[in-house]
Design a protein around this motif. Structure first.
Motif, PDB file in Angstrom:
ATOM      1  N   GLN A   1      -6.923   1.176 -12.046  1.00  0.00           N
ATOM      2  CA  GLN A   1      -5.674   0.476 -11.757  1.00  0.00           C
ATOM      3  C   GLN A   1      -4.478   1.426 -11.841  1.00  0.00           C
ATOM      4  OE1 GLN A   1      -5.147  -3.176 -13.860  1.00  0.00           O
ATOM      5  NE2 GLN A   1      -3.485  -3.801 -12.540  1.00  0.00           N
ATOM      6  N   GLU A   2      -4.471   2.314 -12.825  1.00  0.00           N
ATOM      7  CA  GLU A   2      -3.396   3.305 -12.934  1.00  0.00           C
ATOM      8  C   GLU A   2      -3.382   4.220 -11.709  1.00  0.00           C
ATOM      9  OE1 GLU A   2      -4.006   5.370 -16.631  1.00  0.00           O
ATOM     10  OE2 GLU A   2      -3.775   3.519 -17.797  1.00  0.00           O
ATOM     11  N   GLY A   3      -4.562   4.624 -11.261  1.00  0.00           N
ATOM     12  CA  GLY A   3      -4.652   5.464 -10.061  1.00  0.00           C
ATOM     13  C   GLY A   3      -4.141   4.735  -8.831  1.00  0.00           C
ATOM     14  N   ARG A   4      -4.501   3.476  -8.699  1.00  0.00           N
ATOM     15  CA  ARG A   4      -4.020   2.666  -7.576  1.00  0.00           C
ATOM     16  C   ARG A   4      -2.502   2.535  -7.632  1.00  0.00           C
ATOM     17  NH1 ARG A   4      -4.138  -3.148  -7.525  1.00  0.00           N
ATOM     18  NH2 ARG A   4      -2.982  -2.748  -9.420  1.00  0.00           N
ATOM     19  N   ASP A   5      -1.958   2.279  -8.823  1.00  0.00           N
ATOM     20  CA  ASP A   5      -0.510   2.125  -8.975  1.00  0.00           C
ATOM     21  C   ASP A   5       0.228   3.421  -8.650  1.00  0.00           C
ATOM     22  OD1 ASP A   5      -1.085  -0.470  -9.699  1.00  0.00           O
ATOM     23  OD2 ASP A   5      -0.677  -0.157 -11.844  1.00  0.00           O
ATOM     24  N   THR A   6      -0.326   4.550  -9.080  1.00  0.00           N
ATOM     25  CA  THR A   6       0.281   5.849  -8.780  1.00  0.00           C
ATOM     26  C   THR A   6       0.261   6.107  -7.275  1.00  0.00           C
ATOM     27  OG1 THR A   6      -0.335   6.742 -10.926  1.00  0.00           O
ATOM     28  CG2 THR A   6       0.091   8.346  -9.178  1.00  0.00           C
ATOM     29  N   MET A   7      -0.864   5.807  -6.646  1.00  0.00           N
ATOM     30  CA  MET A   7      -0.956   5.996  -5.201  1.00  0.00           C
ATOM     31  C   MET A   7       0.053   5.107  -4.482  1.00  0.00           C
ATOM     32  SD  MET A   7      -4.223   5.958  -2.613  1.00  0.00           S
ATOM     33  CE  MET A   7      -4.517   4.208  -2.604  1.00  0.00           C
ATOM     34  N   ALA A   8       0.219   3.877  -4.921  1.00  0.00           N
ATOM     35  CA  ALA A   8       1.179   2.963  -4.295  1.00  0.00           C
ATOM     36  C   ALA A   8       2.596   3.526  -4.385  1.00  0.00           C
ATOM     37  CB  ALA A   8       1.101   1.584  -4.951  1.00  0.00           C
ATOM     38  N   ARG A   9       2.952   4.025  -5.566  1.00  0.00           N
ATOM     39  CA  ARG A   9       4.298   4.605  -5.725  1.00  0.00           C
ATOM     40  C   ARG A   9       4.482   5.810  -4.813  1.00  0.00           C
ATOM     41  NH1 ARG A   9       3.142   3.196 -11.045  1.00  0.00           N
ATOM     42  NH2 ARG A   9       2.395   5.297 -11.535  1.00  0.00           N
ATOM     43  N   THR A  10       3.453   6.636  -4.710  1.00  0.00           N
ATOM     44  CA  THR A  10       3.535   7.835  -3.871  1.00  0.00           C
ATOM     45  C   THR A  10       3.628   7.469  -2.391  1.00  0.00           C
ATOM     46  OG1 THR A  10       2.274   9.105  -5.489  1.00  0.00           O
ATOM     47  CG2 THR A  10       2.350   9.985  -3.243  1.00  0.00           C
ATOM     48  N   LEU A  11       2.759   6.561  -1.949  1.00  0.00           N
ATOM     49  CA  LEU A  11       2.731   6.189  -0.536  1.00  0.00           C
ATOM     50  C   LEU A  11       4.027   5.537  -0.070  1.00  0.00           C
ATOM     51  CD1 LEU A  11      -0.865   4.688  -0.117  1.00  0.00           C
ATOM     52  CD2 LEU A  11       0.009   6.831   0.834  1.00  0.00           C
ATOM     53  N   PHE A  12       4.624   4.719  -0.917  1.00  0.00           N
ATOM     54  CA  PHE A  12       5.745   3.894  -0.468  1.00  0.00           C
ATOM     55  C   PHE A  12       7.074   4.247  -1.117  1.00  0.00           C
ATOM     56  CE2 PHE A  12       1.867   1.322   0.148  1.00  0.00           C
ATOM     57  CZ  PHE A  12       1.897   1.281   1.534  1.00  0.00           C
ATOM     58  N   ALA A  13       7.148   5.400  -1.775  1.00  0.00           N
ATOM     59  CA  ALA A  13       8.370   5.795  -2.484  1.00  0.00           C
ATOM     60  C   ALA A  13       9.587   5.842  -1.570  1.00  0.00           C
ATOM     61  CB  ALA A  13       8.169   7.156  -3.158  1.00  0.00           C
ATOM     62  N   GLU A  14       9.406   6.259  -0.340  1.00  0.00           N
ATOM     63  CA  GLU A  14      10.550   6.420   0.559  1.00  0.00           C
ATOM     64  C   GLU A  14      10.665   5.301   1.586  1.00  0.00           C
ATOM     65  OE1 GLU A  14      10.781  10.406   2.103  1.00  0.00           O
ATOM     66  OE2 GLU A  14      10.097  11.236   0.191  1.00  0.00           O
ATOM     67  N   THR A  15       9.870   4.258   1.419  1.00  0.00           N
ATOM     68  CA  THR A  15       9.904   3.138   2.355  1.00  0.00           C
ATOM     69  C   THR A  15      10.902   2.095   1.867  1.00  0.00           C
ATOM     70  OG1 THR A  15       7.568   3.509   2.843  1.00  0.00           O
ATOM     71  CG2 THR A  15       8.505   1.389   3.526  1.00  0.00           C
ATOM     72  N   PRO A  16      11.896   1.764   2.684  1.00  0.00           N
ATOM     73  CA  PRO A  16      12.850   0.720   2.279  1.00  0.00           C
ATOM     74  C   PRO A  16      12.130  -0.606   2.005  1.00  0.00           C
ATOM     75  CG  PRO A  16      13.635   1.892   4.226  1.00  0.00           C
ATOM     76  CD  PRO A  16      12.211   2.337   3.983  1.00  0.00           C
ATOM     77  N   ALA A  17      12.657  -1.353   1.052  1.00  0.00           N
ATOM     78  CA  ALA A  17      12.016  -2.599   0.614  1.00  0.00           C
ATOM     79  C   ALA A  17      11.789  -3.573   1.763  1.00  0.00           C
ATOM     80  CB  ALA A  17      12.834  -3.260  -0.485  1.00  0.00           C
ATOM     81  N   ASP A  18      12.749  -3.712   2.679  1.00  0.00           N
ATOM     82  CA  ASP A  18      12.576  -4.659   3.785  1.00  0.00           C
ATOM     83  C   ASP A  18      11.457  -4.216   4.727  1.00  0.00           C
ATOM     84  OD1 ASP A  18      14.241  -2.524   4.587  1.00  0.00           O
ATOM     85  OD2 ASP A  18      15.111  -3.711   6.219  1.00  0.00           O
ATOM     86  N   GLU A  19      11.312  -2.904   4.957  1.00  0.00           N
ATOM     87  CA  GLU A  19      10.217  -2.406   5.793  1.00  0.00           C
ATOM     88  C   GLU A  19       8.870  -2.598   5.103  1.00  0.00           C
ATOM     89  OE1 GLU A  19      10.664   1.526   7.389  1.00  0.00           O
ATOM     90  OE2 GLU A  19      12.786   1.185   7.849  1.00  0.00           O
ATOM     91  N   LEU A  20       8.840  -2.364   3.808  1.00  0.00           N
ATOM     92  CA  LEU A  20       7.597  -2.552   3.057  1.00  0.00           C
ATOM     93  C   LEU A  20       7.191  -4.023   3.076  1.00  0.00           C
ATOM     94  CD1 LEU A  20       5.398  -1.208   1.437  1.00  0.00           C
ATOM     95  CD2 LEU A  20       6.829  -1.438  -0.602  1.00  0.00           C
ATOM     96  N   HIS A  21       8.160  -4.905   2.943  1.00  0.00           N
ATOM     97  CA  HIS A  21       7.865  -6.346   2.993  1.00  0.00           C
ATOM     98  C   HIS A  21       7.304  -6.725   4.375  1.00  0.00           C
ATOM     99  CE1 HIS A  21       8.124 -10.585   2.057  1.00  0.00           C
ATOM    100  NE2 HIS A  21       8.732 -10.755   3.223  1.00  0.00           N
ATOM    101  N   SER A  22       7.901  -6.206   5.443  1.00  0.00           N
ATOM    102  CA  SER A  22       7.399  -6.492   6.794  1.00  0.00           C
ATOM    103  C   SER A  22       5.989  -5.940   6.985  1.00  0.00           C
ATOM    104  CB  SER A  22       8.325  -5.877   7.851  1.00  0.00           C
ATOM    105  OG  SER A  22       9.566  -6.518   7.835  1.00  0.00           O
ATOM    106  N   PHE A  23       5.750  -4.733   6.470  1.00  0.00           N
ATOM    107  CA  PHE A  23       4.430  -4.120   6.545  1.00  0.00           C
ATOM    108  C   PHE A  23       3.401  -4.984   5.818  1.00  0.00           C
ATOM    109  CE2 PHE A  23       1.398  -0.932   4.698  1.00  0.00           C
ATOM    110  CZ  PHE A  23       0.797  -0.552   5.884  1.00  0.00           C
ATOM    111  N   LEU A  24       3.747  -5.440   4.634  1.00  0.00           N
ATOM    112  CA  LEU A  24       2.843  -6.285   3.853  1.00  0.00           C
ATOM    113  C   LEU A  24       2.560  -7.598   4.577  1.00  0.00           C
ATOM    114  CD1 LEU A  24       1.232  -6.788   1.295  1.00  0.00           C
ATOM    115  CD2 LEU A  24       3.331  -7.580   0.208  1.00  0.00           C
TER     116      LEU A  24
END
Length: 171
Positions: A115-138
């Motif tokens: 779970q820690e690895g998944r959380d770290t990967m999520a932060r890395t993958l989406f660190a520069e993605t604006p929240a509204d774009e990430l929400h649309s992607f999801l």
């Protein structure tokens, strides 16, 4: 190694998006396979541990249902994971015929690390993605997954031939 899905945009956005979904599945799948192999686990064992991590102690029957496998398959997986110290079976407190499957300390430590690895990967993958774009992607991903589950879509050999024989994008 180049991906089979590295296809030039043909002007068909849905097809290009599908190719990118295939590429994403290929890249993530390889990464997950490598991580499991480094930890000495098969995909089936890792999936069982992850399911127990999220569902808590459950009966073998419930676990089989959750994983959509036969009770015999669960028995084999649990035998191996029990021998390796990841899970244990305990008598069910209310049903003498059933046993509860639980994670051991080793199993809990292992799934916490996943779970820690998944959380770290999520932060890395989406660190520069604006929240509204990430929400649309999801939202889009959820719709795609729902369609695949509802229609039980699976790649057909003809569809895979299309990908294998498609022209490559220029470097």
């Amino acid at each position: 190694m180049r991906s089979l899905h590295d296809i030039a945009d043909s002007g068909d956005t849905a097809r290009t998006a599908t190719d990118r979904v295939f590429e994403l599945a290929e890249v993530l799948g390889a990464r997950m396979q490598r991580g499991m192999a480094e930890r000495g686990l098969t995909p089936a064992r890792a999936r069982l541990l992850w399911t127990l991590h999220h569902s808590g102690p459950v009966t073998q029957r419930t676990l089989a249902d959750l994983l959509q496998v036969t009770p015999r398959t669960i028995t084999g997986l649990l035998d191996g994971l029990g021998a390796d110290g990841y899970v244990q079976r305990k008598p069910h407190p209310e049903d003498r015929r059933a046993q509860l499957v639980t994670l051991t300390d080793r199993g809990r430590d292992f799934t916490a690390t996943l779970q820690e690895g998944r959380d770290t990967m999520a932060r890395t993958l989406f660190a520069e993605t604006p929240a509204d774009e990430l929400h649309s992607f999801l939202t889009t991903l959820e719709a795609v997954v729902a369609t695949l589950r509802r229609d039980n879509l699976q790649p057909l050999p003809d569809a895979l031939d299309h990908v294998a024989n498609a022209p490559r994008a220029a470097n």
